[in-house]
Design a protein around this motif. Sequence first.
Motif, PDB file in Angstrom:
ATOM      1  N   MET A   1       0.845  -1.192   0.000  1.00  0.00           N
ATOM      2  CA  MET A   1       0.000   0.000   0.000  1.00  0.00           C
ATOM      3  C   MET A   1       0.882   1.246   0.000  1.00  0.00           C
ATOM      4  N   SER A   2       0.425   2.284  -0.680  1.00  0.00           N
ATOM      5  CA  SER A   2       1.187   3.525  -0.781  1.00  0.00           C
ATOM      6  C   SER A   2       0.801   4.469   0.354  1.00  0.00           C
ATOM      7  N   TYR A   3       1.807   5.019   1.022  1.00  0.00           N
ATOM      8  CA  TYR A   3       1.575   5.948   2.113  1.00  0.00           C
ATOM      9  C   TYR A   3       2.445   7.182   1.920  1.00  0.00           C
ATOM     10  N   THR A   4       2.011   8.276   2.490  1.00  0.00           N
ATOM     11  CA  THR A   4       2.926   9.364   2.822  1.00  0.00           C
ATOM     12  C   THR A   4       3.136   9.293   4.318  1.00  0.00           C
ATOM     13  N   ILE A   5       4.382   9.344   4.725  1.00  0.00           N
ATOM     14  CA  ILE A   5       4.730   9.188   6.133  1.00  0.00           C
ATOM     15  C   ILE A   5       5.228  10.517   6.680  1.00  0.00           C
ATOM     16  N   GLY A   6       4.780  10.851   7.871  1.00  0.00           N
ATOM     17  CA  GLY A   6       5.249  12.048   8.550  1.00  0.00           C
ATOM     18  C   GLY A   6       5.973  11.696   9.836  1.00  0.00           C
ATOM     19  N   ILE A   7       6.981  12.478  10.152  1.00  0.00           N
ATOM     20  CA  ILE A   7       7.700  12.348  11.426  1.00  0.00           C
ATOM     21  C   ILE A   7       7.533  13.659  12.165  1.00  0.00           C
ATOM     22  N   ILE A   8       6.970  13.590  13.356  1.00  0.00           N
ATOM     23  CA  ILE A   8       6.814  14.784  14.185  1.00  0.00           C
ATOM     24  C   ILE A   8       7.895  14.738  15.260  1.00  0.00           C
ATOM     25  N   GLY A   9       8.861  15.613  15.137  1.00  0.00           N
ATOM     26  CA  GLY A   9       9.981  15.642  16.064  1.00  0.00           C
ATOM     27  C   GLY A   9      11.284  15.348  15.346  1.00  0.00           C
ATOM     28  N   SER A  10      12.310  16.154  15.631  1.00  0.00           N
ATOM     29  CA  SER A  10      13.596  15.988  14.959  1.00  0.00           C
ATOM     30  C   SER A  10      14.741  15.834  15.948  1.00  0.00           C
ATOM     31  N   GLY A  11      14.411  15.339  17.153  1.00  0.00           N
ATOM     32  CA  GLY A  11      15.462  15.018  18.115  1.00  0.00           C
ATOM     33  C   GLY A  11      16.144  13.718  17.730  1.00  0.00           C
ATOM     34  N   HIS A  12      16.812  13.086  18.682  1.00  0.00           N
ATOM     35  CA  HIS A  12      17.597  11.896  18.366  1.00  0.00           C
ATOM     36  C   HIS A  12      16.732  10.770  17.804  1.00  0.00           C
ATOM     37  N   ILE A  13      15.556  10.549  18.381  1.00  0.00           N
ATOM     38  CA  ILE A  13      14.684   9.484  17.885  1.00  0.00           C
ATOM     39  C   ILE A  13      14.117   9.843  16.518  1.00  0.00           C
ATOM     40  N   GLY A  14      13.648  11.068  16.357  1.00  0.00           N
ATOM     41  CA  GLY A  14      13.129  11.500  15.065  1.00  0.00           C
ATOM     42  C   GLY A  14      14.166  11.393  13.963  1.00  0.00           C
ATOM     43  N   ARG A  15      15.401  11.747  14.278  1.00  0.00           N
ATOM     44  CA  ARG A  15      16.475  11.648  13.284  1.00  0.00           C
ATOM     45  C   ARG A  15      16.766  10.191  12.937  1.00  0.00           C
ATOM     46  N   GLY A  16      16.754   9.340  13.952  1.00  0.00           N
ATOM     47  CA  GLY A  16      16.986   7.920  13.692  1.00  0.00           C
ATOM     48  C   GLY A  16      15.910   7.337  12.799  1.00  0.00           C
ATOM     49  N   LEU A  17      14.660   7.674  13.081  1.00  0.00           N
ATOM     50  CA  LEU A  17      13.557   7.212  12.243  1.00  0.00           C
ATOM     51  C   LEU A  17      13.706   7.728  10.818  1.00  0.00           C
ATOM     52  N   ALA A  18      14.061   8.998  10.683  1.00  0.00           N
ATOM     53  CA  ALA A  18      14.208   9.596   9.358  1.00  0.00           C
ATOM     54  C   ALA A  18      15.290   8.892   8.548  1.00  0.00           C
ATOM     55  N   THR A  19      16.362   8.501   9.207  1.00  0.00           N
ATOM     56  CA  THR A  19      17.471   7.834   8.518  1.00  0.00           C
ATOM     57  C   THR A  19      16.998   6.577   7.807  1.00  0.00           C
ATOM     58  N   HIS A  20      16.158   5.809   8.470  1.00  0.00           N
ATOM     59  CA  HIS A  20      15.699   4.544   7.888  1.00  0.00           C
ATOM     60  C   HIS A  20      14.497   4.737   6.961  1.00  0.00           C
ATOM     61  N   LEU A  21      13.588   5.611   7.327  1.00  0.00           N
ATOM     62  CA  LEU A  21      12.410   5.833   6.480  1.00  0.00           C
ATOM     63  C   LEU A  21      12.802   6.438   5.136  1.00  0.00           C
ATOM     64  N   ALA A  22      13.837   7.265   5.126  1.00  0.00           N
ATOM     65  CA  ALA A  22      14.272   7.912   3.887  1.00  0.00           C
ATOM     66  C   ALA A  22      14.801   6.918   2.865  1.00  0.00           C
ATOM     67  N   LYS A  23      15.158   5.718   3.317  1.00  0.00           N
ATOM     68  CA  LYS A  23      15.677   4.698   2.406  1.00  0.00           C
ATOM     69  C   LYS A  23      14.570   3.851   1.793  1.00  0.00           C
ATOM     70  N   THR A  24      13.336   4.066   2.224  1.00  0.00           N
ATOM     71  CA  THR A  24      12.204   3.321   1.691  1.00  0.00           C
ATOM     72  C   THR A  24      11.677   4.025   0.444  1.00  0.00           C
ATOM     73  N   THR A  25      10.642   3.442  -0.141  1.00  0.00           N
ATOM     74  CA  THR A  25      10.012   4.074  -1.310  1.00  0.00           C
ATOM     75  C   THR A  25       8.898   5.034  -0.914  1.00  0.00           C
ATOM     76  N   TYR A  26       8.630   5.165   0.393  1.00  0.00           N
ATOM     77  CA  TYR A  26       7.567   6.055   0.839  1.00  0.00           C
ATOM     78  C   TYR A  26       8.029   7.515   0.804  1.00  0.00           C
ATOM     79  N   PRO A  27       7.179   8.450   0.384  1.00  0.00           N
ATOM     80  CA  PRO A  27       7.476   9.864   0.619  1.00  0.00           C
ATOM     81  C   PRO A  27       7.466  10.122   2.131  1.00  0.00           C
ATOM     82  N   VAL A  28       8.479  10.835   2.617  1.00  0.00           N
ATOM     83  CA  VAL A  28       8.615  11.064   4.060  1.00  0.00           C
ATOM     84  C   VAL A  28       8.763  12.563   4.331  1.00  0.00           C
ATOM     85  N   LEU A  29       7.909  13.078   5.198  1.00  0.00           N
ATOM     86  CA  LEU A  29       7.977  14.470   5.632  1.00  0.00           C
ATOM     87  C   LEU A  29       8.422  14.504   7.084  1.00  0.00           C
ATOM     88  N   ILE A  30       9.262  15.460   7.434  1.00  0.00           N
ATOM     89  CA  ILE A  30       9.661  15.634   8.828  1.00  0.00           C
ATOM     90  C   ILE A  30       9.388  17.073   9.235  1.00  0.00           C
TER      91      ILE A  30
END
Length: 203
Positions: A1-30
């Motif tokens: 299924m196609s999603y747009t993914i959002g990350i709310i927060g750019s601290g250590h956990i948010g950055r860690g999540l962004a690192t891995h989500l950015a490698k997927t095919t999903y559009p990711v907003l932070i």
Amino acid sequence: MSYTIGIIGSGHIGRGLATHLAKTTYPVLITNRRGPASLTDLVTSIGGSLRAADFTQTIAQADVLFIAVPWSQLSDLASQLQGHNGKILVDATNNILSVSPFQLADTAGKPTGEHVAALFQTHRVVKAFNTLAAATLAQPSQSGIGNTVIVISGDDGDAKKQVADITKAMSFEPIDLGTFRQGGHLQDVGGALSGIELIKVNR
């Protein structure tokens, strides 16, 4: 299924999540409280499908939201999400109020996932990505024998399945612990799975 993914927060956990989500095919907003301009260096360094956005844009466009904000901000966030009902919320928070001295918020005996779900009653909350230390989340152990485990819990089975699919796309191995009551306490600070990196061995 196609999603747009959002990350709310750019601290250590948010950055860690962004690192891995950015490698997927999903559009990711932070997004964060300081605005997209404050995220330019982060987005440039991570690359991939990651883009900075303001809070309103992220909430409007994202089908799945990863919550990576301090525990003290959750009530305000719940108010801000009113009117954007039915989204899947991946609760990556822990109920830490202070590190020095160490202090946990009282959840009246409830698992933190259940507590958060009560705040976001019009959304579909799944507890995940809260057991690993931020450094481990950002850079999990590299092993040819298997992938780092992400344990999840929640009361919405379909939402958990969708979060599990995203977790696999991030190159982690999801393990469903059951409902909040069945598995939530295992994930919480002081629980049996808190702070432990597990590897699921490939067969």
